[in-house]
Design an enzyme around this catalytic site. Structure first.
Site, PDB file in Angstrom:
ATOM      1  N   SER A  57      50.509  35.749  46.009  1.00  0.00           N
ATOM      2  CA  SER A  57      50.167  37.124  45.181  1.00  0.00           C
ATOM      3  C   SER A  57      49.687  38.016  46.389  1.00  0.00           C
ATOM      4  O   SER A  57      48.701  37.298  47.107  1.00  0.00           O
ATOM      5  CB  SER A  57      49.699  36.843  43.924  1.00  0.00           C
ATOM      6  OG  SER A  57      49.206  38.185  43.431  1.00  0.00           O
ATOM      7  N   TYR A 108      42.921  33.592  38.313  1.00  0.00           N
ATOM      8  CA  TYR A 108      44.308  33.679  39.064  1.00  0.00           C
ATOM      9  C   TYR A 108      44.096  34.188  40.638  1.00  0.00           C
ATOM     10  O   TYR A 108      44.714  33.346  41.499  1.00  0.00           O
ATOM     11  CB  TYR A 108      45.137  34.899  38.361  1.00  0.00           C
ATOM     12  CG  TYR A 108      46.294  35.103  38.945  1.00  0.00           C
ATOM     13  CD1 TYR A 108      47.507  34.330  38.750  1.00  0.00           C
ATOM     14  CD2 TYR A 108      46.775  36.160  39.507  1.00  0.00           C
ATOM     15  CE1 TYR A 108      48.770  34.392  39.356  1.00  0.00           C
ATOM     16  CE2 TYR A 108      47.908  36.368  40.250  1.00  0.00           C
ATOM     17  CZ  TYR A 108      49.117  35.546  40.070  1.00  0.00           C
ATOM     18  OH  TYR A 108      50.301  35.723  40.584  1.00  0.00           O
TER      19      TYR A 108
END
Length: 261
Positions: A138, A151
């Protein structure tokens, strides 16, 4: 290239499902994995080339099963050439309001699940003197942002592990491509965990306005074919990586004011 066998985790929706469509359209043989067997079967049944697809259920939170699952995956078409580590879960909660058990779950799935599967398949790549790990990280694997502490940590950890693995295994013709998507229009925010571990059940505005999963899949496909070490995918948000690198103080001020949830 079309003789290659591609194994995609998190293949039942979002980027993973779009990758299945892209690789199927290009004539590749594909193994589809996720926890949702029903959705995987639906994807196979809807395909124009179901003979090139094989459904193999996989739970990234159960690493003890990975050696056996890898053996099954290899037996399907006789080999695996590319493993696309796409499965994972996201987060939408402040660090101060997130239970440690939720932090651990995110790390267990996104980091430990991914590296455990990759390490289970690595002997096969070494035996064949070739292989390619593709890791869907990401943009927050390059910088942290609010509501995504665990995350972001899990994605940062993936970069550290696979950068090291790339250097170690280059001599064995094993490649690593790190994929860093920004805002992609998928259900990732709907399924994201909140502070108590329950799903958010809501689409982020940024995700809603993001690029399509098919556009993202095309960019991943091209990066994998070129054996790129890393690719940033998204809209203008991807330039935050360079802003963070060259103007870190400015980036921090912008991030503190941004509505990123």
């Amino acid at each position: 290239m079309k003789d290659q066998v591609i194994w995609i985790t998190g293949a039942s929706s979002g980027i993973g499902e779009a990758l299945v469509r892209k690789y199927t359209a290009e004539g590749f043989r594909i193994i589809l994995s996720s926890r949702n067997l029903e959705l995987l079967n639906q994807i196979k049944e809807a395909s124009k080339s179901p003979e090139n697809l094989f459904v193999l259920p996989l739970d990234l939170n159960k690493p003890d099963s990975f050696v056996e699952i890898c053996e099954k995956a290899i037996a399907v078409f006789g080999k695996i050439d590319v493993l696309i580590n796409n499965g994972g879960i996201s987060q939408r909660s402040l660090a101060a309001e997130t239970a440690l058990s939720v932090d651990r779950k995110i790390m267990d799935v996104n980091f430990f699940g991914t590296i455990a599967l990759s390490k289970a398949l690595l002997p096969h790549f070494l035996k064949n003197n070739q292989g390619h790990f593709v890791v869907v990280s990401s943009l927050v694997g390059k910088f942290g942002s609010p509501y995504r502490s665990a995350y972001a940590a899990s994605k940062h950890a993936l970069h550290g592990f696979f950068d090291s693995l790339r250097a170690e295994q280059f001599k064995n013709n094993i490649h690593v491509t790190m994929v860093c998507p920004g805002f992609i229009k998928t259900k990732v925010s709907i399924n994201a965990l909140t502070g108590d571990g329950s799903p958010l059940n809501k689409m982020d505005d940024a995700q809603e306005k993001g690029i399509s999963s098919d556009v993202c899949a095309l960019e991943i496909f091209k990066a994998v074919n070129k054996k790129k070490e890393e690719v940033l995918i998204g809209g203008k948000e991807k330039y935050a990586v360079y802003l963070k690198r060259f103007f870190p103080a400015l980036f921090s001020r912008i991030l503190r004011k941004a509505k990123v949830r």
